[in-house]
Motif scaffolding. Structure first.
Motif, PDB file in Angstrom:
ATOM      1  N   GLY A 133      29.427  35.256 -47.096  1.00 44.03           N
ATOM      2  CA  GLY A 133      30.137  34.258 -47.875  1.00 44.03           C
ATOM      3  C   GLY A 133      29.426  32.926 -47.861  1.00 44.03           C
ATOM      4  O   GLY A 133      28.252  32.825 -47.490  1.00 44.03           O
ATOM      5  N   TYR A 134      30.170  31.884 -48.255  1.00 40.02           N
ATOM      6  CA  TYR A 134      29.592  30.559 -48.462  1.00 40.02           C
ATOM      7  C   TYR A 134      30.480  29.484 -47.850  1.00 40.02           C
ATOM      8  O   TYR A 134      31.695  29.640 -47.740  1.00 40.02           O
ATOM      9  CB  TYR A 134      29.422  30.289 -49.960  1.00 40.02           C
ATOM     10  N   SER A 135      29.837  28.372 -47.491  1.00 40.66           N
ATOM     11  CA  SER A 135      30.568  27.257 -46.903  1.00 40.66           C
ATOM     12  C   SER A 135      29.968  25.947 -47.414  1.00 40.66           C
ATOM     13  O   SER A 135      28.921  25.943 -48.077  1.00 40.66           O
ATOM     14  CB  SER A 135      30.477  27.334 -45.376  1.00 40.66           C
ATOM     15  N   CYS A 136      30.634  24.851 -47.106  1.00 41.75           N
ATOM     16  CA  CYS A 136      30.114  23.510 -47.403  1.00 41.75           C
ATOM     17  C   CYS A 136      29.327  23.014 -46.200  1.00 41.75           C
ATOM     18  O   CYS A 136      29.689  23.297 -45.050  1.00 41.75           O
ATOM     19  CB  CYS A 136      31.258  22.532 -47.668  1.00 41.75           C
ATOM     20  N   GLY A 137      28.262  22.250 -46.444  1.00 38.62           N
ATOM     21  CA  GLY A 137      27.453  21.761 -45.339  1.00 38.62           C
ATOM     22  C   GLY A 137      27.000  20.330 -45.514  1.00 38.62           C
ATOM     23  O   GLY A 137      26.889  19.824 -46.630  1.00 38.62           O
ATOM     24  N   ASN A 138      26.762  19.680 -44.378  1.00 38.89           N
ATOM     25  CA  ASN A 138      26.163  18.348 -44.355  1.00 38.89           C
ATOM     26  C   ASN A 138      24.994  18.405 -43.372  1.00 38.89           C
ATOM     27  O   ASN A 138      25.196  18.494 -42.158  1.00 38.89           O
ATOM     28  CB  ASN A 138      27.184  17.294 -43.924  1.00 38.89           C
ATOM     29  N   ASP A 139      23.789  18.396 -43.916  1.00 38.62           N
ATOM     30  CA  ASP A 139      22.558  18.500 -43.132  1.00 38.62           C
ATOM     31  C   ASP A 139      22.066  17.089 -42.830  1.00 38.62           C
ATOM     32  O   ASP A 139      21.384  16.470 -43.643  1.00 38.62           O
ATOM     33  CB  ASP A 139      21.515  19.292 -43.926  1.00 38.62           C
ATOM     34  N   LEU A 140      22.413  16.563 -41.660  1.00 36.52           N
ATOM     35  CA  LEU A 140      22.026  15.193 -41.299  1.00 36.52           C
ATOM     36  C   LEU A 140      20.562  15.147 -40.877  1.00 36.52           C
ATOM     37  O   LEU A 140      20.024  16.113 -40.315  1.00 36.52           O
ATOM     38  CB  LEU A 140      22.903  14.654 -40.175  1.00 36.52           C
ATOM     39  N   THR A 141      19.935  13.992 -41.152  1.00 38.18           N
ATOM     40  CA  THR A 141      18.516  13.821 -40.862  1.00 38.18           C
ATOM     41  C   THR A 141      18.257  12.448 -40.254  1.00 38.18           C
ATOM     42  O   THR A 141      18.667  11.431 -40.813  1.00 38.18           O
ATOM     43  CB  THR A 141      17.676  13.935 -42.152  1.00 38.18           C
ATOM     44  N   ALA A 142      17.554  12.431 -39.116  1.00 37.45           N
ATOM     45  CA  ALA A 142      17.088  11.174 -38.523  1.00 37.45           C
ATOM     46  C   ALA A 142      15.786  10.796 -39.239  1.00 37.45           C
ATOM     47  O   ALA A 142      14.692  11.251 -38.879  1.00 37.45           O
ATOM     48  CB  ALA A 142      16.862  11.347 -37.028  1.00 37.45           C
ATOM     49  N   LEU A 143      15.909   9.979 -40.275  1.00 35.56           N
ATOM     50  CA  LEU A 143      14.813   9.757 -41.218  1.00 35.56           C
ATOM     51  C   LEU A 143      13.541   9.221 -40.563  1.00 35.56           C
ATOM     52  O   LEU A 143      12.432   9.640 -40.910  1.00 35.56           O
ATOM     53  CB  LEU A 143      15.268   8.793 -42.318  1.00 35.56           C
ATOM     54  N   GLU A 144      13.688   8.291 -39.629  1.00 37.74           N
ATOM     55  CA  GLU A 144      12.505   7.621 -39.093  1.00 37.74           C
ATOM     56  C   GLU A 144      11.737   8.465 -38.087  1.00 37.74           C
ATOM     57  O   GLU A 144      10.632   8.096 -37.678  1.00 37.74           O
ATOM     58  CB  GLU A 144      12.925   6.282 -38.489  1.00 37.74           C
ATOM     59  N   LEU A 145      12.312   9.604 -37.702  1.00 37.14           N
ATOM     60  CA  LEU A 145      11.592  10.492 -36.788  1.00 37.14           C
ATOM     61  C   LEU A 145      10.617  11.414 -37.504  1.00 37.14           C
ATOM     62  O   LEU A 145       9.638  11.864 -36.915  1.00 37.14           O
ATOM     63  CB  LEU A 145      12.581  11.364 -36.007  1.00 37.14           C
ATOM     64  N   LEU A 146      10.907  11.718 -38.765  1.00 33.60           N
ATOM     65  CA  LEU A 146      10.136  12.741 -39.463  1.00 33.60           C
ATOM     66  C   LEU A 146       8.639  12.505 -39.375  1.00 33.60           C
ATOM     67  O   LEU A 146       7.865  13.421 -39.085  1.00 33.60           O
ATOM     68  CB  LEU A 146      10.565  12.823 -40.926  1.00 33.60           C
ATOM     69  N   HIS A 147       8.207  11.287 -39.644  1.00 32.66           N
ATOM     70  CA  HIS A 147       6.774  10.998 -39.701  1.00 32.66           C
ATOM     71  C   HIS A 147       6.376   9.864 -38.761  1.00 32.66           C
ATOM     72  O   HIS A 147       5.378   9.189 -38.993  1.00 32.66           O
ATOM     73  CB  HIS A 147       6.368  10.677 -41.141  1.00 32.66           C
TER      74      HIS A 147
END
Length: 254
Positions: A133-147
């Motif tokens: 099945g399917y669900s709703c999601g919120n994929d949080l991201t620590a932006l300043e860590l990526l690069h």
């Protein structure tokens, strides 16, 4: 059917949501199960993530509108990362500001696919039979860590803080992503509104392609990626991800 997990009286349980109550089941959500005959009001329950994922897989650049706006090339294959299973959080659960990071954190409203059967190198035609099945999601991201380290993009760390994979409130087993839209409201203001049909790789193709890279197991979840409107948010912000036909996932960050 809308399946959910909950905590009641110190015990964890699962069942089928029926309006403002849940019909409690016993057994295995992805195997043999049966109703107990007990019905509980939702008002007395604490929501849990609707399944316990062994793997949380997230997609990047999976929507045409975002790729066109940002000048990203059309991906030849799914571009994905892994999030820690311990980053899962439930509907209504507060998501804490990470103790080791005080930079910007972004919300990303997404559709979540829940795997229901072991999938190893399955075809696109056979993939829907492996989707529970399917669900709703919120994929949080620590932006300043990526690069932050130019020699090593930190996708895993930036995506895996406690609570950074919110999904729920339920798993809807009767849902057509091609006919649905997703909206993200931040502090009550709509920030995202996009058609799920705009994916480069829709759910069945994602399950097929990913299953050729790794074995997918019951309870594994796939965050399908997001579209335009992603922004950083301040501590104390409430984010609601709404998919008609599934429901509303509401969490407060910080």
């Amino acid at each position: 059917m809308q399946w959910m997990r909950f905590r009641h009286g110190g015990e964890e349980g699962f069942g089928v949501r029926d309006g403002d109550s849940v019909q409690v089941h016993r057994g295995d959500l992805f195997g043999s199960h049966a109703p107990t005959g007990q019905t509980l009001p939702l008002a007395g329950l604490a929501w849990l993530p609707p399944c316990r994922p062994g793997q949380i897989i997230g997609l990047w650049n999976n929507f045409r509108a975002a790729a066109e706006k940002n000048g990203w090339a059309t991906p030849a294959e799914p571009l994905y990362f892994l999030k820690s299973p311990h980053s899962a959080s439930a509907h209504g659960q507060a998501i804490a500001v990470p103790a080791s990071y005080d930079g910007r954190v972004a919300f990303e409203g997404e559709l979540v696919v829940v795997v229901g059967r072991q999938a190893r190198a399955v075809s696109v035609a056979d993939a829907p039979a492996h989707i529970f099945g399917y669900s709703c999601g919120n994929d949080l991201t620590a932006l300043e860590l990526l690069h932050r380290d130019t020699s090593f993009p930190q996708w895993t760390r930036a995506k895996s803080f406690d609570g950074f994979a919110a999904f729920g409130p339920v798993i809807e087993t009767d849902f057509d992503p091609a006919a649905a839209t997703l909206r993200t409201l931040v502090g009550g203001r709509e920030r995202q509104h996009y058609a799920l049909a705009d994916m480069f790789f829709p759910p069945a193709e994602l399950v097929s392609r990913l299953s050729h890279d790794m074995t997918l197991m019951p309870g594994d979840v796939i965050f399908c990626g997001t579209s335009l409107g992603v922004l950083p948010m301040k501590p104390g912000t409430t984010v609601e991800v709404v998919v008609d036909g599934i429901g509303s996932l509401v969490n407060t960050y910080g």
